[in-house]
Design an enzyme around this catalytic site. Structure first.
Site, PDB file in Angstrom:
ATOM      1  N   CYS A  67      -5.288  -5.992  -2.918  1.00 19.35           N
ATOM      2  CA  CYS A  67      -4.639  -4.680  -3.023  1.00 19.35           C
ATOM      3  C   CYS A  67      -5.636  -3.533  -3.198  1.00 19.35           C
ATOM      4  O   CYS A  67      -5.591  -2.533  -2.476  1.00 19.35           O
ATOM      5  CB  CYS A  67      -3.612  -4.681  -4.155  1.00 19.35           C
ATOM      6  SG  CYS A  67      -4.303  -4.901  -5.809  1.00 19.35           S
ATOM      7  N   HIS A 121      -1.963  -4.106  -9.780  1.00 17.24           N
ATOM      8  CA  HIS A 121      -1.642  -3.958  -8.360  1.00 17.24           C
ATOM      9  C   HIS A 121      -1.565  -2.464  -8.022  1.00 17.24           C
ATOM     10  O   HIS A 121      -1.186  -1.638  -8.856  1.00 17.24           O
ATOM     11  CB  HIS A 121      -0.304  -4.629  -8.048  1.00 17.24           C
ATOM     12  CG  HIS A 121      -0.032  -4.765  -6.582  1.00 17.24           C
ATOM     13  ND1 HIS A 121      -0.795  -5.550  -5.740  1.00 17.24           N
ATOM     14  CD2 HIS A 121       0.918  -4.191  -5.792  1.00 17.24           C
ATOM     15  CE1 HIS A 121      -0.327  -5.471  -4.504  1.00 17.24           C
ATOM     16  NE2 HIS A 121       0.709  -4.645  -4.517  1.00 17.24           N
ATOM     17  N   HIS A 139       0.719  -1.564   1.002  1.00 14.38           N
ATOM     18  CA  HIS A 139      -0.155  -2.296   0.089  1.00 14.38           C
ATOM     19  C   HIS A 139      -0.453  -3.674   0.654  1.00 14.38           C
ATOM     20  O   HIS A 139       0.201  -4.133   1.597  1.00 14.38           O
ATOM     21  CB  HIS A 139       0.512  -2.413  -1.292  1.00 14.38           C
ATOM     22  CG  HIS A 139       1.793  -3.189  -1.277  1.00 14.38           C
ATOM     23  ND1 HIS A 139       2.048  -4.238  -2.124  1.00 14.38           N
ATOM     24  CD2 HIS A 139       2.922  -3.089  -0.501  1.00 14.38           C
ATOM     25  CE1 HIS A 139       3.257  -4.730  -1.907  1.00 14.38           C
ATOM     26  NE2 HIS A 139       3.804  -4.048  -0.930  1.00 14.38           N
TER      27      HIS A 139
END
Length: 199
Positions: A67, A121, A139
């Site tokens: 990510c 994340h 993402h």
């Protein structure tokens, strides 16, 4: 002469009404580009070309991304340096309230353990609706690779939202141009006092 002045008065009243209705509505326009700022549209177009790229732990290149590797790669291509981890990216730029988010901002979530309350994340916002209540973000997800998801979702991301940051150097995708409010009574008086002109 009276007929001419009456005609001019009617015409001025009509123009004043039209100007009032026009000034009452804000005009939406693309923000003028600052050459020192990154064009958000170009950045998102660049990011979208990697949709489908597989997830790779610690991956930071098009052969496979995690990510933070994905976000740092995308922004790095436009001259904006992001740190290597999602947690450290959360310390960069400017914090943004949810009601003020816009495309190009970074969105942060906890990792798989929602109870940890630590950033794990990160994604890039691609679309915003309803003053931030609904948005989409691109993402690198473990299961799907680079993809676009919607927030709020059924369960996973809605339980893990941490916050938003705006990287330094990111341009504004749109701005609202507030038109000045005119004092039409003053305009009317000045027109009435001026000599009549031939139309």
């Amino acid at each position: 002469m009276r007929l001419r002045r009456f005609f001019i008065s009617v015409l001025m009243a009509f123009l004043a009404a039209e100007m009032i209705s026009f000034a009452a509505v804000p005009s939406y326009a693309e923000a003028p580009e600052d050459p020192k700022k990154v064009n958000v549209t170009e950045l998102l177009d660049f990011a979208r070309q990697y949709i489908g790229t597989k997830y790779r732990s610690a991956g930071k290149k098009p052969g496979g991304f995690d990510c933070s590797g994905f976000t740092s790669y995308v922004f790095g291509e436009f001259g904006i340096k992001l740190n290597s981890s999602s947690a450290s990216q959360y310390t960069q730029g400017t914090e943004v309230e949810r009601s003020q988010i816009r495309t190009g901002d970074l969105v942060f979530f906890t990792g798989r353990n929602a109870a940890s309350k630590k950033v794990g994340h990160v994604g890039i916002i691609t679309e915003v609706q309803d003053d931030g209540e609904t948005f989409r973000f691109i993402h690198a997800a473990v299961a799907k690779g680079v993809t676009i998801d919607r927030f709020p979702d059924d369960y996973y991301y809605v339980k893990r939202l941490m916050g938003f940051r705006r990287p330094d150097g990111l341009g504004s995708p749109r701005e609202v141009l507030d038109l000045p409010t005119l004092d039409f009574r003053q305009v009317w008086r000045s027109k009435e006092s001026s000599p009549a002109r031939h139309l």
